[in-house]
Design a protein around this motif. Structure first.
Motif, PDB file in Angstrom:
ATOM      1  N   ALA A  51      48.168  39.730  41.787  1.00  0.00           N
ATOM      2  CA  ALA A  51      47.804  40.154  40.432  1.00  0.00           C
ATOM      3  C   ALA A  51      49.041  40.318  39.555  1.00  0.00           C
ATOM      4  CB  ALA A  51      47.021  41.465  40.490  1.00  0.00           C
ATOM      5  N   ALA A  52      50.082  40.913  40.093  1.00  0.00           N
ATOM      6  CA  ALA A  52      51.307  41.128  39.312  1.00  0.00           C
ATOM      7  C   ALA A  52      51.925  39.798  38.895  1.00  0.00           C
ATOM      8  CB  ALA A  52      52.301  41.953  40.119  1.00  0.00           C
ATOM      9  N   GLY A  53      51.763  38.774  39.708  1.00  0.00           N
ATOM     10  CA  GLY A  53      52.296  37.463  39.379  1.00  0.00           C
ATOM     11  C   GLY A  53      51.576  36.780  38.246  1.00  0.00           C
ATOM     12  N   HIS A  54      50.411  37.281  37.871  1.00  0.00           N
ATOM     13  CA  HIS A  54      49.629  36.685  36.781  1.00  0.00           C
ATOM     14  C   HIS A  54      49.696  37.493  35.492  1.00  0.00           C
ATOM     15  CE1 HIS A  54      47.575  33.306  38.781  1.00  0.00           C
ATOM     16  NE2 HIS A  54      47.841  34.010  39.860  1.00  0.00           N
ATOM     17  N   LEU A  55      50.446  38.570  35.490  1.00  0.00           N
ATOM     18  CA  LEU A  55      50.533  39.420  34.295  1.00  0.00           C
ATOM     19  C   LEU A  55      51.581  38.890  33.315  1.00  0.00           C
ATOM     20  CD1 LEU A  55      50.423  43.109  35.555  1.00  0.00           C
ATOM     21  CD2 LEU A  55      48.765  41.941  34.132  1.00  0.00           C
ATOM     22  N   ASN A  56      51.227  38.927  32.052  1.00  0.00           N
ATOM     23  CA  ASN A  56      52.169  38.713  30.956  1.00  0.00           C
ATOM     24  C   ASN A  56      52.028  39.922  30.042  1.00  0.00           C
ATOM     25  OD1 ASN A  56      53.245  36.195  31.647  1.00  0.00           O
ATOM     26  ND2 ASN A  56      51.431  35.153  30.851  1.00  0.00           N
ATOM     27  N   LYS A  57      52.723  40.996  30.376  1.00  0.00           N
ATOM     28  CA  LYS A  57      52.564  42.253  29.648  1.00  0.00           C
ATOM     29  C   LYS A  57      52.859  42.078  28.167  1.00  0.00           C
ATOM     30  CE  LYS A  57      53.311  45.456  33.371  1.00  0.00           C
ATOM     31  NZ  LYS A  57      54.023  46.619  33.842  1.00  0.00           N
ATOM     32  N   VAL A  61      45.896  38.511  27.081  1.00  0.00           N
ATOM     33  CA  VAL A  61      44.957  39.009  28.080  1.00  0.00           C
ATOM     34  C   VAL A  61      44.964  38.023  29.242  1.00  0.00           C
ATOM     35  CG1 VAL A  61      42.541  39.524  28.560  1.00  0.00           C
ATOM     36  CG2 VAL A  61      43.533  40.167  26.366  1.00  0.00           C
ATOM     37  N   THR A  62      45.149  38.527  30.437  1.00  0.00           N
ATOM     38  CA  THR A  62      45.231  37.671  31.617  1.00  0.00           C
ATOM     39  C   THR A  62      43.835  37.385  32.142  1.00  0.00           C
ATOM     40  OG1 THR A  62      47.347  38.662  32.151  1.00  0.00           O
ATOM     41  CG2 THR A  62      46.253  37.458  33.905  1.00  0.00           C
ATOM     42  N   ALA A  63      43.557  36.114  32.405  1.00  0.00           N
ATOM     43  CA  ALA A  63      42.254  35.716  32.939  1.00  0.00           C
ATOM     44  C   ALA A  63      42.400  34.779  34.132  1.00  0.00           C
ATOM     45  CB  ALA A  63      41.429  35.046  31.845  1.00  0.00           C
ATOM     46  N   SER A  64      43.598  34.674  34.684  1.00  0.00           N
ATOM     47  CA  SER A  64      43.813  33.790  35.820  1.00  0.00           C
ATOM     48  C   SER A  64      44.008  34.605  37.095  1.00  0.00           C
ATOM     49  CB  SER A  64      45.045  32.908  35.567  1.00  0.00           C
ATOM     50  OG  SER A  64      46.209  33.710  35.460  1.00  0.00           O
ATOM     51  N   GLY A  65      44.072  33.905  38.215  1.00  0.00           N
ATOM     52  CA  GLY A  65      44.284  34.579  39.497  1.00  0.00           C
ATOM     53  C   GLY A  65      43.172  35.575  39.792  1.00  0.00           C
ATOM     54  N   TYR A  67      42.372  38.141  38.270  1.00  0.00           N
ATOM     55  CA  TYR A  67      41.750  38.649  37.041  1.00  0.00           C
ATOM     56  C   TYR A  67      40.475  37.892  36.710  1.00  0.00           C
ATOM     57  CZ  TYR A  67      45.893  41.461  36.391  1.00  0.00           C
ATOM     58  OH  TYR A  67      46.889  42.391  36.569  1.00  0.00           O
ATOM     59  N   GLN A  68      40.234  36.757  37.376  1.00  0.00           N
ATOM     60  CA  GLN A  68      38.968  36.045  37.228  1.00  0.00           C
ATOM     61  C   GLN A  68      37.809  36.843  37.817  1.00  0.00           C
ATOM     62  OE1 GLN A  68      39.166  31.689  38.234  1.00  0.00           O
ATOM     63  NE2 GLN A  68      41.185  32.331  38.990  1.00  0.00           N
ATOM     64  N   TRP A  69      38.115  37.637  38.851  1.00  0.00           N
ATOM     65  CA  TRP A  69      37.067  38.353  39.586  1.00  0.00           C
ATOM     66  C   TRP A  69      37.064  39.858  39.365  1.00  0.00           C
ATOM     67  CZ3 TRP A  69      40.096  34.680  42.374  1.00  0.00           C
ATOM     68  CH2 TRP A  69      39.458  33.456  42.524  1.00  0.00           C
ATOM     69  N   ALA A  71      38.437  43.166  36.836  1.00  0.00           N
ATOM     70  CA  ALA A  71      39.046  43.579  35.569  1.00  0.00           C
ATOM     71  C   ALA A  71      40.395  44.243  35.808  1.00  0.00           C
ATOM     72  CB  ALA A  71      38.118  44.536  34.822  1.00  0.00           C
ATOM     73  N   HIS A  72      40.527  44.930  36.933  1.00  0.00           N
ATOM     74  CA  HIS A  72      41.756  45.662  37.252  1.00  0.00           C
ATOM     75  C   HIS A  72      42.150  45.427  38.712  1.00  0.00           C
ATOM     76  CE1 HIS A  72      41.375  47.727  33.439  1.00  0.00           C
ATOM     77  NE2 HIS A  72      40.124  47.981  33.751  1.00  0.00           N
ATOM     78  N   PRO A  73      42.641  44.223  39.038  1.00  0.00           N
ATOM     79  CA  PRO A  73      42.953  43.934  40.438  1.00  0.00           C
ATOM     80  C   PRO A  73      44.086  44.780  41.011  1.00  0.00           C
ATOM     81  CG  PRO A  73      43.677  42.139  39.036  1.00  0.00           C
ATOM     82  CD  PRO A  73      42.881  43.066  38.176  1.00  0.00           C
ATOM     83  N   LEU A  74      44.974  45.305  40.170  1.00  0.00           N
ATOM     84  CA  LEU A  74      46.018  46.192  40.698  1.00  0.00           C
ATOM     85  C   LEU A  74      45.392  47.478  41.231  1.00  0.00           C
ATOM     86  CD1 LEU A  74      48.729  45.660  37.951  1.00  0.00           C
ATOM     87  CD2 LEU A  74      48.822  44.867  40.309  1.00  0.00           C
ATOM     88  N   TYR A  75      44.394  48.001  40.519  1.00  0.00           N
ATOM     89  CA  TYR A  75      43.685  49.196  40.998  1.00  0.00           C
ATOM     90  C   TYR A  75      42.869  48.874  42.250  1.00  0.00           C
ATOM     91  CZ  TYR A  75      44.780  51.493  36.555  1.00  0.00           C
ATOM     92  OH  TYR A  75      45.423  52.043  35.483  1.00  0.00           O
ATOM     93  N   VAL A  76      42.239  47.708  42.269  1.00  0.00           N
ATOM     94  CA  VAL A  76      41.460  47.315  43.447  1.00  0.00           C
ATOM     95  C   VAL A  76      42.391  47.209  44.658  1.00  0.00           C
ATOM     96  CG1 VAL A  76      40.044  45.489  44.492  1.00  0.00           C
ATOM     97  CG2 VAL A  76      39.684  46.135  42.097  1.00  0.00           C
ATOM     98  N   GLY A  77      43.551  46.594  44.466  1.00  0.00           N
ATOM     99  CA  GLY A  77      44.522  46.483  45.555  1.00  0.00           C
ATOM    100  C   GLY A  77      44.979  47.844  46.048  1.00  0.00           C
ATOM    101  N   SER A  78      45.235  48.754  45.113  1.00  0.00           N
ATOM    102  CA  SER A  78      45.628  50.114  45.503  1.00  0.00           C
ATOM    103  C   SER A  78      44.517  50.807  46.272  1.00  0.00           C
ATOM    104  CB  SER A  78      45.990  50.939  44.260  1.00  0.00           C
ATOM    105  OG  SER A  78      47.153  50.431  43.659  1.00  0.00           O
ATOM    106  N   SER A  79      43.286  50.593  45.849  1.00  0.00           N
ATOM    107  CA  SER A  79      42.154  51.202  46.548  1.00  0.00           C
ATOM    108  C   SER A  79      41.999  50.631  47.954  1.00  0.00           C
ATOM    109  CB  SER A  79      40.863  50.996  45.753  1.00  0.00           C
ATOM    110  OG  SER A  79      40.955  51.658  44.512  1.00  0.00           O
ATOM    111  N   VAL A  80      42.196  49.319  48.098  1.00  0.00           N
ATOM    112  CA  VAL A  80      42.134  48.707  49.433  1.00  0.00           C
ATOM    113  C   VAL A  80      43.251  49.267  50.305  1.00  0.00           C
ATOM    114  CG1 VAL A  80      42.365  46.524  50.701  1.00  0.00           C
ATOM    115  CG2 VAL A  80      40.971  46.626  48.627  1.00  0.00           C
ATOM    116  N   MET A  81      44.434  49.447  49.726  1.00  0.00           N
ATOM    117  CA  MET A  81      45.535  50.053  50.485  1.00  0.00           C
ATOM    118  C   MET A  81      45.175  51.477  50.901  1.00  0.00           C
ATOM    119  SD  MET A  81      48.752  48.622  48.284  1.00  0.00           S
ATOM    120  CE  MET A  81      49.989  49.533  49.194  1.00  0.00           C
ATOM    121  N   GLY A  82      44.503  52.217  50.018  1.00  0.00           N
ATOM    122  CA  GLY A  82      44.063  53.570  50.353  1.00  0.00           C
ATOM    123  C   GLY A  82      43.079  53.576  51.504  1.00  0.00           C
TER     124      GLY A  82
END
Length: 103
Positions: A51-57, A61-65, A67-69, A71-82
């Motif tokens: 997800a971080a590789g697809h961000l252009n802060k 608005v990012t819609a690739s990688g 972010y297609q699936w 809205a907040h894949p960084l939060y989803v990744g953190s939750s999976v890590m949790g």
């Protein structure tokens, strides 16, 4: 309620350190749980890296990688890590603390 949210947002890093100490103290890991939890946490980290590789802060608005699936894949990744950490800890109390912190 908005004031509480703002205060918690400002305190999220110090609270994270406090929760980390509790997690370490309360964890009762076993070899198989550490292996399973680590594998799940690794998948969460891979999602965050992807997800971080697809961000252009501040550019678009990012819609690739991922972010297609999500809205907040960084939060989803953190939750999976949790979830991985909760499994690795071998403690229901730790799992509840992680859910509370991530919530």
């Amino acid at each position: 309620m908005a004031d509480v949210t703002r205060v918690l947002a400002r305190l999220r890093v110090p609270l994270g350190f406090g929760f980390a100490l509790l997690v370490i103290w309360l964890a009762r890991p076993t070899g198989p749980l550490l292996l399973a939890g680590s594998a799940i946490a690794f998948v969460g980290e891979l999602l965050r890296i992807w997800a971080a590789g697809h961000l252009n802060k501040s550019r678009e608005v990012t819609a690739s990688g991922p972010y297609q699936w999500f809205a907040h894949p960084l939060y989803v990744g953190s939750s999976v890590m949790g979830v991985g950490l909760a499994i690795a800890s071998g403690s229901v109390i730790v799992a509840a603390l992680i859910a509370l912190y991530l919530g």
